[in-house]
Design a protein around this motif. Sequence first.
Motif, PDB file in Angstrom:
ATOM      1  N   ARG A   3      36.849  65.392  -1.964  1.00 26.99           N
ATOM      2  CA  ARG A   3      35.813  66.309  -2.449  1.00 26.99           C
ATOM      3  C   ARG A   3      36.415  67.422  -3.310  1.00 26.99           C
ATOM      4  O   ARG A   3      35.853  67.817  -4.330  1.00 26.99           O
ATOM      5  N   MET A   4      37.594  67.918  -2.920  1.00 24.14           N
ATOM      6  CA  MET A   4      38.196  69.045  -3.615  1.00 24.14           C
ATOM      7  C   MET A   4      38.915  68.618  -4.893  1.00 24.14           C
ATOM      8  O   MET A   4      39.004  69.398  -5.847  1.00 24.14           O
ATOM      9  N   THR A   5      39.447  67.385  -4.919  1.00 23.25           N
ATOM     10  CA  THR A   5      40.257  66.949  -6.061  1.00 23.25           C
ATOM     11  C   THR A   5      39.574  65.886  -6.908  1.00 23.25           C
ATOM     12  O   THR A   5      40.147  65.442  -7.908  1.00 23.25           O
ATOM     13  N   GLN A   6      38.377  65.428  -6.492  1.00 22.32           N
ATOM     14  CA  GLN A   6      37.679  64.340  -7.184  1.00 22.32           C
ATOM     15  C   GLN A   6      38.523  63.070  -7.181  1.00 22.32           C
ATOM     16  O   GLN A   6      38.511  62.288  -8.141  1.00 22.32           O
ATOM     17  N   ALA A   7      39.281  62.858  -6.097  1.00 22.69           N
ATOM     18  CA  ALA A   7      40.116  61.674  -5.971  1.00 22.69           C
ATOM     19  C   ALA A   7      39.341  60.581  -5.236  1.00 22.69           C
ATOM     20  O   ALA A   7      38.179  60.760  -4.861  1.00 22.69           O
TER      21      ALA A   7
END
Length: 466
Positions: A246-250
């Motif tokens: 969610r935080m890194t769009q990984a």
Amino acid sequence: MEPRRRDKRPLAPQQSARAGRGGHGEGTSTGRALVIEPILRRAGANASARAPAAKLDEAIGLARAIDLDVKHSGVVMLNALRPATYLGKGKIEEISGLVKSFDAGIVVMDCALSPVQQRNLEKAWNAKVVDRTGLILEIFGRRARTREGALQVEHAHLTYQKSRLVRTWTHLERQRGGFGFLGGPGETQLEADRRMIDERLAKIENELATVKRTRALHRVSRKRVPYPIVALVGYTNAGKSTLFNRMTQASVLSADMLFATLDPTLRAMPLPHGARIILSDTVGFISDLPTMLIAAFRATLEEVIEADVILHVRDVSHEDAEAQLRDVEKILHELGIEAGNESADRRPLIEVWNKIDRLDPAARERLANIAERHAPADRPVLVSAVTGEGLADLAKLIETRLTACREVIELRLDPADGAGVSWLHRHTEVLNKSIDEHGVIAMTVRADPEKIARLRARFSIPVQRH
């Protein structure tokens, strides 16, 4: 097999919601499994803080993580441990009946068994017996994807196997060997097996040393950027990988299962005011994690040891959240990391209370009140990695913690000092840079105390605090 039944009463089935969903072993005795949770009544100071039912549910989750078809599960209360079989004779006979009834090929004992206990139970039940250490090793073996992870798991597995070499078959008897006509006592098969394991362990250790040096070089390269490292730690299945994605769009694998992620993953991400960090997702922790695994994965966990900020992700919707907290703190302590921020030599640790989307409004309000009562330096952040709630506050807090111990310096450099400008770009965070009409370079930089000390030693020009 209910938690509070007397030993003389029969084992009542305690089916988990996770049991019986099938797996690769569906319909075959080799994939059918029983999960037994032995609980010692008088465990004294070493007693677990977890409820027996919660421990059993975790053991079922571990079994399902390697696709075992859990046909029956239950808690066994013990007054004492038997050196030869761990369980008493009556319980062994009772479980033997369950093995036959469910046509189970595997019995998972959620405890640490000695080699002799494991062998004797296998003979009594005519089934494969797997203890907690063996089960976790099997999961790690399946989940390792990188070369480093595979080596670490193999090293831990061979160390475990070495302790399991017991005289069970006749081929382990002493072989003929030596010199002369009659020959002396040769090398036993046990000794040959141990020697081969030792040789393989030595080879793996050499390869891991090479991997460790490579990781150290990568770490040095990242420090030159320089991007701060923020590491995610927490109990397995606390939602670290979902939060990471969610935080890194990984797109790291995230699933509702224990040890969904094993190999460490690093991604760069921006903070609210433009600064960038490297976020590291690490292997999840678990209670009674085998010591050999902590040692084997120490190189991987050095990302945590070297981190500038540590995010301890907790599943606050779990009934054993407090017990999980103590388990994670224990492992962090073994890694040389102390929780808390009250002393200057301790790295900032932020508690991230995840999965608030699973709580009802009353429970969420209660948690928010508890969080507010914490001191500002230790105040947790309530988030939902699934919905994204609270992540903006988390990013702001990470930025605040990273800059709290850093110093901002203004300095002016001679136009010919290109090496000095290059040094500042490599070792500090350049906040502002300008050139006046005379060519003098004015720079505003921010760095941690260690880098500031080096900066003062590197430049002989006066510096002024901002």
